[in-house]
Design a protein around this motif. Structure first.
Motif, PDB file in Angstrom:
ATOM      1  N   UNK A 238     -22.294  11.180 -49.453  1.00  0.00           N
ATOM      2  CA  UNK A 238     -21.697  11.578 -48.361  1.00  0.00           C
ATOM      3  C   UNK A 238     -22.847  11.828 -47.389  1.00  0.00           C
ATOM      4  N   UNK A 239     -24.086  12.226 -47.818  1.00  0.00           N
ATOM      5  CA  UNK A 239     -25.076  12.434 -46.868  1.00  0.00           C
ATOM      6  C   UNK A 239     -25.679  11.076 -46.471  1.00  0.00           C
ATOM      7  N   UNK A 240     -25.629   9.947 -47.219  1.00  0.00           N
ATOM      8  CA  UNK A 240     -26.010   8.719 -46.664  1.00  0.00           C
ATOM      9  C   UNK A 240     -24.861   8.068 -45.597  1.00  0.00           C
ATOM     10  N   UNK A 241     -23.623   8.429 -45.919  1.00  0.00           N
ATOM     11  CA  UNK A 241     -22.676   8.213 -44.991  1.00  0.00           C
ATOM     12  C   UNK A 241     -23.061   8.731 -43.679  1.00  0.00           C
ATOM     13  N   UNK A 242     -23.421   9.905 -43.603  1.00  0.00           N
ATOM     14  CA  UNK A 242     -23.808  10.604 -42.355  1.00  0.00           C
ATOM     15  C   UNK A 242     -24.902  10.312 -41.540  1.00  0.00           C
ATOM     16  N   UNK A 243     -26.207   9.971 -42.455  1.00  0.00           N
ATOM     17  CA  UNK A 243     -27.366   9.864 -41.836  1.00  0.00           C
ATOM     18  C   UNK A 243     -28.036   8.636 -42.191  1.00  0.00           C
ATOM     19  N   UNK A 244     -27.540   7.789 -43.385  1.00  0.00           N
ATOM     20  CA  UNK A 244     -28.111   6.695 -43.455  1.00  0.00           C
ATOM     21  C   UNK A 244     -29.628   6.570 -43.453  1.00  0.00           C
ATOM     22  N   UNK A 245     -30.476   7.260 -44.132  1.00  0.00           N
ATOM     23  CA  UNK A 245     -31.806   7.307 -44.251  1.00  0.00           C
ATOM     24  C   UNK A 245     -32.363   7.190 -45.596  1.00  0.00           C
ATOM     25  N   UNK A 246     -31.474   7.133 -46.564  1.00  0.00           N
ATOM     26  CA  UNK A 246     -32.012   6.879 -47.835  1.00  0.00           C
ATOM     27  C   UNK A 246     -32.498   5.562 -48.136  1.00  0.00           C
ATOM     28  N   UNK A 247     -33.438   5.141 -48.811  1.00  0.00           N
ATOM     29  CA  UNK A 247     -33.980   3.773 -49.068  1.00  0.00           C
ATOM     30  C   UNK A 247     -33.538   3.494 -50.477  1.00  0.00           C
ATOM     31  N   UNK A 308     -30.353  -1.954 -61.665  1.00  0.00           N
ATOM     32  CA  UNK A 308     -31.654  -1.494 -61.033  1.00  0.00           C
ATOM     33  C   UNK A 308     -32.442  -2.716 -60.471  1.00  0.00           C
ATOM     34  N   UNK A 309     -32.954  -2.870 -59.288  1.00  0.00           N
ATOM     35  CA  UNK A 309     -33.649  -3.801 -58.558  1.00  0.00           C
ATOM     36  C   UNK A 309     -34.971  -3.512 -58.115  1.00  0.00           C
ATOM     37  N   UNK A 310     -35.493  -2.209 -58.649  1.00  0.00           N
ATOM     38  CA  UNK A 310     -36.882  -1.879 -58.122  1.00  0.00           C
ATOM     39  C   UNK A 310     -37.667  -1.375 -59.568  1.00  0.00           C
ATOM     40  N   UNK A 350     -43.456  -2.275 -49.561  1.00  0.00           N
ATOM     41  CA  UNK A 350     -43.821  -0.924 -49.125  1.00  0.00           C
ATOM     42  C   UNK A 350     -42.910   0.116 -49.203  1.00  0.00           C
ATOM     43  N   UNK A 351     -42.807   1.306 -48.657  1.00  0.00           N
ATOM     44  CA  UNK A 351     -41.730   2.411 -48.921  1.00  0.00           C
ATOM     45  C   UNK A 351     -40.389   1.811 -48.204  1.00  0.00           C
ATOM     46  N   UNK A 352     -40.463   1.110 -47.027  1.00  0.00           N
ATOM     47  CA  UNK A 352     -39.274   0.718 -46.337  1.00  0.00           C
ATOM     48  C   UNK A 352     -38.939  -0.521 -47.194  1.00  0.00           C
ATOM     49  N   UNK A 353     -39.254  -0.909 -48.200  1.00  0.00           N
ATOM     50  CA  UNK A 353     -38.924  -2.035 -48.978  1.00  0.00           C
ATOM     51  C   UNK A 353     -39.293  -3.230 -48.045  1.00  0.00           C
ATOM     52  N   UNK A 354     -40.013  -3.186 -47.166  1.00  0.00           N
ATOM     53  CA  UNK A 354     -40.718  -4.641 -46.746  1.00  0.00           C
ATOM     54  C   UNK A 354     -41.665  -5.220 -47.606  1.00  0.00           C
ATOM     55  N   UNK A 355     -41.602  -6.659 -47.879  1.00  0.00           N
ATOM     56  CA  UNK A 355     -42.519  -7.091 -48.823  1.00  0.00           C
ATOM     57  C   UNK A 355     -44.058  -7.102 -48.278  1.00  0.00           C
TER      58      UNK A 355
END
Length: 356
Positions: A238-247, A308-310, A350-355
């Motif tokens: 629900x939080x991710x639906x609202x603010x979309x910041x969880x990676x 899982x992918x990470x 990296x933290x933002x999942x950029x390779x």
């Protein structure tokens, strides 16, 4: 309760992307065949991440202090004020730890500590500023929501103001620590002095609104029920639906040794079931991370077939789980070998999942 045929049908629909309700998620969690559960989770993973790549990050967990007034029953790491073994890292030691990590290829540090009763907001902003001045390219992933709430309480500032000051000083993202189980009845039982579930989610929402990416976690296998675990996942969704910041989402099992909380250690099967369910319920959080730090390399590897992918962090340093007597370790080279042995291509991120 659904029968086996209905369960199989629901798993197929979830694999195609149909959103699960609370009752459906609970039914699958408690009744679905383990192999079918894994297959559905893998179908979701392949839909979200079609390439056979498993990512990981090179970083170091640096605990700036272990002096804490929170007194969480599940924690073997903290020391009460005045208790032997308490410490606060000086900048010279912090700097040496960062330099060592960067020499090993780290792109970030995970900076977390305690609820120290005497360190004001200026201590943390000065620490961040000093780190950024010496290591300008370093990504600082730091200060979980309970820490943010503690800083706010000590300083008389609103959590939003605390975040503004930390961001100005160099904070780049926030880890998902301190979530435990996002059900207040459970939190009162294991960590009565820590922030509420609503406050944890509120801090994350504030961070997302300010442009900070964050992760989300769950520590399970103590006093919570299966329903509580599902409710935790739904609160994050629900939080991710609202603010979309969880990676990413990272669940791990409670490690009871050396703590004040008596519990049976969750089994590997219990962990894998929760991991697979997480991949299906959290349809809006892009990445799912295994917890080899608590489960070991082999179960971490198996988790790559449960959605899982990470593979998480190389954990050049880790103190909190180690204080409970669990001390799995893995070099970057070994992590790459484990991922490759499972049939995937390891890629540093990296933290933002950029390779990288």
């Amino acid at each position: 309760m659904m029968n086996a045929s209905a369960s199989s049908d629901l798993l197929q629909r979830a694999a195609r992307g149909e959103r699960l309700t609370r009752d459906q998620a609970l039914d699958l969690y408690t009744r679905a065949d383990l192999h079918q559960l894994a297959a559905a989770a893998q179908a979701v993973r392949r839909r979200m991440h079609p390439q056979p790549v498993v990512t990981y990050v090179v970083d170091r967990n640096i605990n700036y202090s272990n002096i804490c007034v929170c007194g969480c029953r599940f924690c073997a790491f903290y020391r009460a004020p005045g208790q032997a073994g308490g410490y606060v890292l000086g900048f010279a030691e912090l700097s040496a730890k960062i330099r060592e990590a960067m020499d090993l290829g780290a792109t970030q540090i995970l900076l977390q500590g305690s609820h120290h009763p005497d360190l004001g907001i200026d201590f943390y902003t000065q620490m961040l500023t000093a780190v950024k001045e010496q290591f300008p390219g370093l990504h600082i992933h730091g200060f979980s929501p309970p820490e943010i709430m503690h800083f706010a309480s000590l300083s008389g500032l609103h959590p939003s103001q605390v975040l503004d000051r930390l961001i100005s000083a160099g904070l780049n993202s926030i880890p998902g620590g301190g979530a435990e189980i996002l059900v207040d009845r459970v939190r009162r039982g294991i960590a009565p002095n820590k922030c509420t579930a609503g406050e944890w989610l509120h801090v994350m929402g504030l961070a997302h609104a300010k442009g900070l990416l964050t992760t989300a976690t769950m520590m399970f296998g103590h006093v919570e029920t299966l329903e509580d675990r599902v409710d935790h996942l739904l609160a994050l969704r629900d939080q991710q639906d609202r603010t979309k910041g969880f990676t990413a989402f990272i669940p791990w099992t409670f490690q009871p040794d050396n703590t004040a909380l008596s519990a049976r250690k969750a089994t590997s099967i219990e962990y894998l079931r929760l991991l697979a369910l997480s991949r299906m319920v959290l349809d809006n959080i892009p990445n799912l991370q295994v917890s080899w730090v608590t489960m070991g390399a082999k179960i971490g590897q198996l988790g790559l077939f449960f959605g899982a992918n990470d593979f998480g962090s190389t954990m050049i340093e880790e103190n909190v789980v180690a204080a409970s007597g669990v001390s799995f370790r893995m070099s970057e080279a070994t992590m790459q070998e484990v991922i490759q042995a499972a049939g995937f291509e390891p890629r540093q991120r990296r933290m933002d999942y950029a390779l990288v």
